[in-house]
Write an enzyme that holds these catalytic residues in place. Sequence first.
Site, mmCIF file in Angstrom:
data_model
loop_
_atom_site.group_PDB
_atom_site.id
_atom_site.type_symbol
_atom_site.label_atom_id
_atom_site.label_comp_id
_atom_site.label_asym_id
_atom_site.label_seq_id
_atom_site.Cartn_x
_atom_site.Cartn_y
_atom_site.Cartn_z
ATOM 1 N N HIS A 56 72.874 2.411 -19.481
ATOM 2 C CA HIS A 56 74.058 3.219 -18.782
ATOM 3 C C HIS A 56 73.569 4.088 -19.258
ATOM 4 C CE1 HIS A 56 75.805 1.765 -22.675
ATOM 5 N NE2 HIS A 56 76.528 3.142 -22.642
ATOM 6 N N HIS A 58 74.905 6.928 -21.069
ATOM 7 C CA HIS A 58 75.475 7.308 -22.717
ATOM 8 C C HIS A 58 74.201 7.688 -23.590
ATOM 9 C CE1 HIS A 58 79.928 6.302 -21.739
ATOM 10 N NE2 HIS A 58 79.256 7.262 -21.869
ATOM 11 N N ASP A 60 73.337 7.410 -26.942
ATOM 12 C CA ASP A 60 73.347 6.318 -27.757
ATOM 13 C C ASP A 60 72.439 5.232 -27.032
ATOM 14 O OD1 ASP A 60 76.237 6.028 -26.933
ATOM 15 O OD2 ASP A 60 76.182 4.731 -28.401
ATOM 16 N N HIS A 61 72.619 5.541 -26.095
ATOM 17 C CA HIS A 61 71.888 3.743 -25.323
ATOM 18 C C HIS A 61 70.552 4.598 -24.357
ATOM 19 C CE1 HIS A 61 74.720 1.363 -25.361
ATOM 20 N NE2 HIS A 61 75.679 2.119 -26.195
ATOM 21 N N HIS A 120 83.262 1.054 -18.372
ATOM 22 C CA HIS A 120 82.941 2.304 -19.605
ATOM 23 C C HIS A 120 82.305 2.900 -18.779
ATOM 24 C CE1 HIS A 120 81.893 2.749 -23.671
ATOM 25 N NE2 HIS A 120 80.851 3.357 -23.141
ATOM 26 N N ASP A 137 77.873 -1.957 -23.196
ATOM 27 C CA ASP A 137 79.086 -0.966 -23.829
ATOM 28 C C ASP A 137 79.990 -2.215 -23.303
ATOM 29 O OD1 ASP A 137 77.358 -0.257 -25.807
ATOM 30 O OD2 ASP A 137 78.361 1.900 -25.812
ATOM 31 N N HIS A 175 77.205 -2.298 -30.160
ATOM 32 C CA HIS A 175 77.074 -2.050 -31.277
ATOM 33 C C HIS A 175 78.310 -3.193 -32.395
ATOM 34 C CE1 HIS A 175 77.775 2.252 -30.729
ATOM 35 N NE2 HIS A 175 77.694 1.289 -29.187
#
Length: 263
Positions: A56, A58, A60-61, A120, A137, A175
């Site tokens: 996805h 975001h 941090d990915h 998410h 996530d 995570h």
Amino acid sequence: MYSITPIAAFNDNYIWMLGPIDGGDGVLLVDPGDASPVIATLEQQGLRIAAVLLTHHHGDHSGGISDLRQWASSRGESFKVYGAATSEFTDVPCYDGDTLMLPELAAAPPSMQVLAVPGHTLDHLAFVIDNALFCGDTLFSAGCGRLFEGTPKQLFDSLAKIKALPADTQVYCAHEYTQSNLKFAAVVEPDNLALADYIQDVNARRQLGKPSVPTVLATELAINPFLRTEQPQLAAAVSAHWQQAVTDAVTCLALLRRWKDNF
């Protein structure tokens, strides 16, 4: 055969590295949100990026992809990103139900099944390679991702797709949230013996500095409250917490997620 290795990033992210395969030097990366630890790992081991899977959008990915492209280009290399059609980084758009080969990895590459798992985020994907699920996530050990964009019904349907996979599926989430999730799960289901055993196992692993993931789907079905919203005891716990009737599993999931958001 190949290994699946976590590369730690930020405070609690895992970037998963699959490979190399059959004695080659190409690896598959899942959700490389930070380029620096990836480059350090690859240079230390003499490896190259064969392909990237993006669950996805975001940061941090996805945030390390541009720097990784530059790094690969400086070595005369390149790689393709498999992800949602909506992502600016995607080279190979992936859709729910796709079965794709990964020719970048080997002459006889493994196949990859794509699952659309909104909740998410609306464009969230999960990837199944052999018996490994890379779910970003959407699902965590003993937990699930927050509903930032999707609806409870979308998340419920997404988790149902995951629940339908073989029980021995290895779950590679993104995570290290397990101990925090377990504290919540123990409040929701204080009499769950499988959960109590799992808490001891996870605590022992973390004390040794080992990741708590991957986990096994069979374990998650026994201990993860977000996969158990059709169980009467879950509905009773949620009903008691919110002091309202819970009449269906989707409502149970919505209220459970709200409970966790404020836990």
